[in-house]
Design a protein around this motif. Structure first.
Motif, PDB file in Angstrom:
ATOM      1  N   ASP A 102       0.828  -1.208   0.000  1.00 60.98           N
ATOM      2  CA  ASP A 102       0.000   0.000   0.000  1.00 60.98           C
ATOM      3  C   ASP A 102       0.865   1.263   0.000  1.00 60.98           C
ATOM      4  O   ASP A 102       0.590   2.235  -0.715  1.00 60.98           O
ATOM      5  CB  ASP A 102      -0.923   0.007   1.226  1.00 60.98           C
ATOM      6  N   LYS A 103       1.891   1.227   0.849  1.00 55.65           N
ATOM      7  CA  LYS A 103       2.794   2.390   0.910  1.00 55.65           C
ATOM      8  C   LYS A 103       3.524   2.570  -0.425  1.00 55.65           C
ATOM      9  O   LYS A 103       3.745   3.697  -0.880  1.00 55.65           O
ATOM     10  CB  LYS A 103       3.823   2.203   2.028  1.00 55.65           C
ATOM     11  N   ALA A 104       3.910   1.442  -1.045  1.00 58.17           N
ATOM     12  CA  ALA A 104       4.613   1.506  -2.324  1.00 58.17           C
ATOM     13  C   ALA A 104       3.718   2.113  -3.396  1.00 58.17           C
ATOM     14  O   ALA A 104       4.163   2.951  -4.203  1.00 58.17           O
ATOM     15  CB  ALA A 104       5.082   0.126  -2.753  1.00 58.17           C
ATOM     16  N   PHE A 105       2.420   1.716  -3.405  1.00 53.75           N
ATOM     17  CA  PHE A 105       1.501   2.276  -4.404  1.00 53.75           C
ATOM     18  C   PHE A 105       1.365   3.791  -4.242  1.00 53.75           C
ATOM     19  O   PHE A 105       1.323   4.542  -5.225  1.00 53.75           O
ATOM     20  CB  PHE A 105       0.122   1.612  -4.275  1.00 53.75           C
ATOM     21  N   TRP A 113       8.819  -7.340  -7.675  1.00 51.55           N
ATOM     22  CA  TRP A 113       7.916  -7.343  -6.500  1.00 51.55           C
ATOM     23  C   TRP A 113       6.458  -7.465  -6.910  1.00 51.55           C
ATOM     24  O   TRP A 113       5.723  -8.312  -6.410  1.00 51.55           O
ATOM     25  CB  TRP A 113       8.175  -6.051  -5.720  1.00 51.55           C
ATOM     26  N   LEU A 114       6.004  -6.625  -7.869  1.00 51.24           N
ATOM     27  CA  LEU A 114       4.589  -6.638  -8.245  1.00 51.24           C
ATOM     28  C   LEU A 114       4.219  -7.901  -9.016  1.00 51.24           C
ATOM     29  O   LEU A 114       3.071  -8.357  -8.965  1.00 51.24           O
ATOM     30  CB  LEU A 114       4.271  -5.396  -9.066  1.00 51.24           C
ATOM     31  N   SER A 115       5.173  -8.466  -9.738  1.00 51.25           N
ATOM     32  CA  SER A 115       4.900  -9.731 -10.435  1.00 51.25           C
ATOM     33  C   SER A 115       4.667 -10.841  -9.421  1.00 51.25           C
ATOM     34  O   SER A 115       3.742 -11.654  -9.577  1.00 51.25           O
ATOM     35  CB  SER A 115       6.064 -10.095 -11.350  1.00 51.25           C
ATOM     36  N   GLN A 172       0.374  -8.145  -9.221  1.00 48.45           N
ATOM     37  CA  GLN A 172      -0.103  -6.773  -9.464  1.00 48.45           C
ATOM     38  C   GLN A 172       0.529  -6.171 -10.733  1.00 48.45           C
ATOM     39  O   GLN A 172       0.864  -4.994 -10.784  1.00 48.45           O
ATOM     40  CB  GLN A 172       0.245  -5.895  -8.255  1.00 48.45           C
ATOM     41  N   THR A 173       0.593  -7.016 -11.757  1.00 49.62           N
ATOM     42  CA  THR A 173       1.218  -6.534 -13.008  1.00 49.62           C
ATOM     43  C   THR A 173       0.381  -5.458 -13.683  1.00 49.62           C
ATOM     44  O   THR A 173       0.918  -4.587 -14.384  1.00 49.62           O
ATOM     45  CB  THR A 173       1.429  -7.711 -13.974  1.00 49.62           C
ATOM     46  N   GLU A 174      -0.950  -5.470 -13.468  1.00 51.99           N
ATOM     47  CA  GLU A 174      -1.799  -4.427 -14.059  1.00 51.99           C
ATOM     48  C   GLU A 174      -1.453  -3.051 -13.490  1.00 51.99           C
ATOM     49  O   GLU A 174      -1.428  -2.053 -14.204  1.00 51.99           O
ATOM     50  CB  GLU A 174      -3.283  -4.752 -13.804  1.00 51.99           C
ATOM     51  N   LYS A 175      -1.213  -3.049 -12.185  1.00 50.06           N
ATOM     52  CA  LYS A 175      -0.838  -1.771 -11.559  1.00 50.06           C
ATOM     53  C   LYS A 175       0.512  -1.290 -12.098  1.00 50.06           C
ATOM     54  O   LYS A 175       0.737  -0.078 -12.264  1.00 50.06           O
ATOM     55  CB  LYS A 175      -0.766  -1.924 -10.046  1.00 50.06           C
ATOM     56  N   LEU A 176       1.399  -2.237 -12.358  1.00 50.54           N
ATOM     57  CA  LEU A 176       2.705  -1.852 -12.913  1.00 50.54           C
ATOM     58  C   LEU A 176       2.535  -1.225 -14.294  1.00 50.54           C
ATOM     59  O   LEU A 176       3.179  -0.228 -14.631  1.00 50.54           O
ATOM     60  CB  LEU A 176       3.616  -3.079 -12.990  1.00 50.54           C
ATOM     61  N   ALA A 204      -5.539   3.750  -5.862  1.00 51.48           N
ATOM     62  CA  ALA A 204      -6.985   3.761  -5.654  1.00 51.48           C
ATOM     63  C   ALA A 204      -7.568   2.350  -5.697  1.00 51.48           C
ATOM     64  O   ALA A 204      -8.522   2.033  -5.000  1.00 51.48           O
ATOM     65  CB  ALA A 204      -7.663   4.634  -6.702  1.00 51.48           C
ATOM     66  N   ALA A 205      -6.998   1.459  -6.507  1.00 47.93           N
ATOM     67  CA  ALA A 205      -7.500   0.091  -6.638  1.00 47.93           C
ATOM     68  C   ALA A 205      -7.098  -0.732  -5.425  1.00 47.93           C
ATOM     69  O   ALA A 205      -6.062  -0.496  -4.822  1.00 47.93           O
ATOM     70  CB  ALA A 205      -6.953  -0.540  -7.908  1.00 47.93           C
ATOM     71  N   PRO A 206      -7.891  -1.722  -5.012  1.00 47.88           N
ATOM     72  CA  PRO A 206      -7.546  -2.562  -3.850  1.00 47.88           C
ATOM     73  C   PRO A 206      -6.308  -3.385  -4.114  1.00 47.88           C
ATOM     74  O   PRO A 206      -6.062  -3.825  -5.217  1.00 47.88           O
ATOM     75  CB  PRO A 206      -8.779  -3.449  -3.670  1.00 47.88           C
ATOM     76  N   ALA A 207      -5.554  -3.616  -3.080  1.00 53.96           N
ATOM     77  CA  ALA A 207      -4.338  -4.418  -3.205  1.00 53.96           C
ATOM     78  C   ALA A 207      -4.689  -5.860  -3.355  1.00 53.96           C
ATOM     79  O   ALA A 207      -5.663  -6.315  -2.773  1.00 53.96           O
ATOM     80  CB  ALA A 207      -3.476  -4.212  -1.976  1.00 53.96           C
TER      81      ALA A 207
END
Length: 757
Positions: free
Chosen positions: A706-709, A733-735, A739-743, A754-757
């Motif tokens: 969350d902090k990273a986002f 990390w995100l892979s 969370q590749t979409e966020k990347l 804004a999106a849930p983790a």
């Protein structure tokens, strides 16, 4: 008539002032003795008077018959007789004799002229000022009116002996009708020479009054303007604004400063940055149709050019033509020079073309000289228009018969232009061409080509060219060797640099401090401290002294080589010669001691720095913080950071925050690192990519997505672009976290928190 005059300024010798100079010596229209008067009567009267004792004059029928029965004897002849007595005392006796025997109707005028002769003789005998003043008082007590010449004689004499108050007294006691322009000019000259400006300008104000019976004339203007101009370098009682007003008042009476004074006045204003006042003076004179010359306008044009005020330059140039002030070659040269210095070579070229096209357009045509051509060529080369500059040489050749021949300066400007653009071959071609045309290359030509080759990485070519031309007799100078030494230092070839330094000494070229400092700096940066120390010794032998920058390079070099004793030795030498170390000196030592882990010594140096009155900078604190962090003492680093944050004078910068955030994250104190990120936001210290990378590493260890986002969003918000390190950390990390979409959104520049983790 022989008169005692104060030394007059050189301007009075100019032809146009010769009539005025004569009037300055004797009053114009004054009925002074004429050469046509009978010299026989004067000679006879003098012979009898000198042969007869003074006390027997009254009883001598012969004297009375000669002096009082002849109808041809006039006041002027009494003057001539009186002034030929051998002493002022006998002349005064003769005056007393005349006073007792002259008829009433001839008394006043004759006695006035006789007393004038007494004054002249007294001054010639170098009578003391006090005695002369007593003589003047006696004249007043007997109600003998002063002649105008007597008044000017006394005023000038008392002024010469710095008794200006007596001069004023004589003037003030004159009848109003005798205080004419001539007398006032003499008094103003005396007062200004005695630096009593207030009294002088009181008299001048009366003359400048439009209703004045005795207005100013050309000589008044010369006296006043000469006095004001000679005080250019001392405090003047007249402000610049008042001086402009003074010129205007003189102009109302048709009196103008001559071309020399006006040019000096405008130059004086312009040197003080008061071009508005210079502009006002010139335009006041234009308004009254004063006879102006180009030199005065050129002085103002030059100043306007320095300020880049080309609007008023163009206006003044137009007004010169409207007022029939013929521009000179200097006028055009001034405009072209200023345009070229401001890199407006195209406009300079337009001015040049108008200058030479005058005959065809019925305008004033001025033939350009070599200086204008060289200025324009240099200006074109500086803006990269070497080919256009080269074309101007052809125009110069067309004017060979008028003495406009390309010289060494012409070719040097062209060679410099081509060398700076990297076209060394064209520069060499011009070098050979100038020799073919009989123009001898000089040391500037040599230095220009050598410098051009060195700047474009052709040091070997520069050396070969240097050796070739010096063999043929072209002498190098210290600048030539400095160029080569600097070039070899820049490529870390210090062996060659030292060789050229030695060659320089053998060639008899005295090295200046710049050569030594360049070599010392390069050797210190390369860690060749023995060689640097040797050059320092030679520098001292040559009579130079290292400056603070040189000492700082030595201290830094010794610190890099871990030769602390030598660094302290340099520091002591600085103190022994009275040179105070600066912040750079102390920061260098603090940085070295801190990195070495010698924190106690680093703090001692810091205390000494403060004791010397130097305020620790962000660099000082940064060195300590970095050293503590590198040695694993993050808590100590944070103490210094808090000390820095509480200081009102020094604020931590991005580099210091990055050091602490990186160390805190590595020390598993991620929450504290995040708090520093928030503090940066409050204090408006902008984080950079390194800041975010350090935080991403720490957050990954704690898996605080969350902090990273949120930090990723902040990066996008501040347009701080991720580098390959950012992408490597986040991709892995995100892979792993799915969370590749966020990347992908992050890479595309969209918010991700804004999106849930």
């Amino acid at each position: 008539m022989e008169m005692i005059l104060t030394k007059q300024p050189k301007f009075l010798l100019k032809r146009r002032h010769l009539p005025l100079l004569r009037h300055f010596c004797t009053e114009h229209k004054s009925p002074l003795p004429q050469v046509s008067e009978s010299s026989i009567i004067i000679t006879q009267a003098l012979d009898v008077l000198l042969q007869t004792p003074d006390n027997e004059w009254t009883s001598s029928p012969q004297i009375k018959n000669l002096l009082f029965s002849s109808t041809s004897l006039s006041p002027q002849l009494f003057f001539q007789i009186t002034r030929r007595f051998p002493s002022s005392s006998r002349a005064l006796s003769f005056f007393n004799f005349l006073q007792s025997n002259l008829p009433t109707e001839a008394n006043t005028s004759s006695l006035s002229y006789a007393y004038q002769a007494v004054f002249e003789l007294a001054i010639r005998e170098r009578m003391s000022p006090e005695s002369l003043f007593d003589l003047y008082k006696a004249c007043k007590d007997q109600n003998i009116p002063l002649s105008i010449n007597s008044a000017t004689l006394l005023i000038r004499f008392f002024g010469k002996v710095s008794m200006y108050d007596y001069s004023l007294l004589v003037y003030n006691e004159l009848d109003n009708n005798l205080r004419n322009t001539h007398v006032r000019n003499v008094l103003i000259d005396v007062l200004l020479r005695c630096d009593h400006d207030r009294d002088a300008f009181n008299v001048l104000d009366e003359m400048l009054d439009r209703e004045s019976q005795f207005p100013v004339n050309e000589l008044t203007g010369d006296i006043v303007f000469y006095a004001l101009m000679r005080r250019e370098h001392v405090k003047n009682s007249v402000t610049d604004e008042e001086l402009v007003g003074l010129v205007s008042k003189f102009a109302e009476h048709g009196v103008f400063p001559n071309a020399v004074w006006l040019t000096q006045l405008i130059t004086r204003f312009c040197r003080k940055g008061k071009t508005d006042e210079a502009w006002d003076v010139l335009h006041v004179l234009m308004k009254f149709d004063a006879p102006l010359e180009a030199a005065s306008c050129n002085a103002l044009l030059n100043a306007l050019g320095r300020e880049g005020d080309f609007k008023r330059m163009n206006q003044l140039f137009t007004e010169m033509k409207e007022n029939d002030i013929e521009p000179s070659v200097v006028t055009f040269g001034t405009i072209i020079n200023r345009l070229c210095k401001l890199y407006r070579a195209d406009e300079a070229l337009e001015v040049f073309e108008k200058m030479i096209a005058g005959k065809e357009t019925a305008e004033i045509s001025v033939e350009p000289d070599v200086i204008i051509f060289n200025t324009l060529i240099d200006g074109l080369c500086k803006v990269g228009k070497q080919e256009e500059a080269l074309g101007l040489i052809e125009q110069m050749r067309l004017r060979l018969q008028k003495g406009c021949m390309p010289n060494a300066v012409t070719y040097n400007c062209l060679i410099n232009g081509f060398c700076k653009s990297g076209n060394i071959e064209k520069g060499l071609e011009l070098f050979h061409l100038m020799k073919q045309e009989g123009v001898t290359p000089n040391v500037v030509t040599l230095n220009t080509l050598v410098d051009g080759m060195c700047r474009h990485g052709r040091i070997n070519s520069a050396v070969e060219f240097f050796q070739e031309v010096t063999r043929k007799g072209l002498c190098a100078n210290a600048v030539t060797y400095t160029i080569l030494i600097t070039a070899f230092c820049n490529v870390n070839n210090f062996q060659e640099a030292i060789k050229w330094f030695d060659d320089m000494s053998r060639a008899g070229c005295s090295a200046d401090s710049v050569v030594y400092f360049t070599l010392i700096s390069g050797l210190c940066q390369a860690g060749r401290m023995n060689d640097a120390s040797l050059v320092v010794s030679k520098l001292k032998e040559a009579g130079f002294r290292p400056d603070i920058v040189c000492y700082n390079h030595l201290i830094s070099g010794f610190c890099k080589k871990k030769m602390l004793d030598k660094a302290y030795e340099v520091l002591r030498e600085m103190e022994d010669i009275g040179m105070t170390p600066n912040s750079v000196t102390y920061n260098t030592l603090i940085s070295f001691l801190s990195k070495s882990g010698n924190f106690s010594a680093a703090r001692r140096v810091l205390k000494k720095m403060v004791k010397e009155g130097l305020v620790p900078t962000v660099v000082t604190y940064g060195a300590l913080i970095h050293a503590f962090c590198v040695n694993g003492h993050v808590d100590e680093a944070m103490k210094i950071f808090k000390e820095l944050s509480s200081s009102s004078n020094v604020s931590p910068n991005t580099v210091i925050y990055n050091i602490l955030i990186d160390s805190l994250c590595k020390n598993n104190q991620v929450e504290l690192a995040l708090s520093l990120m928030e503090e940066m936001k409050v204090k408006e210290v902008r984080p950079n990519t390194n800041t975010y990378n350090a935080m991403f590493k720490g957050l990954r260890q704690k898996n605080m997505l969350d902090k990273a986002f949120k930090l990723m969003d902040r990066m996008i918000e501040h347009a701080c672009h991720p580098d390959y390190i950012s992408m490597e950390i986040l991709t892995e990390w995100l892979s792993e976290a799915g969370q590749t979409e966020k990347l992908k959104k992050f890479v595309q520049g969209y918010a991700v928190s804004a999106a849930p983790a």
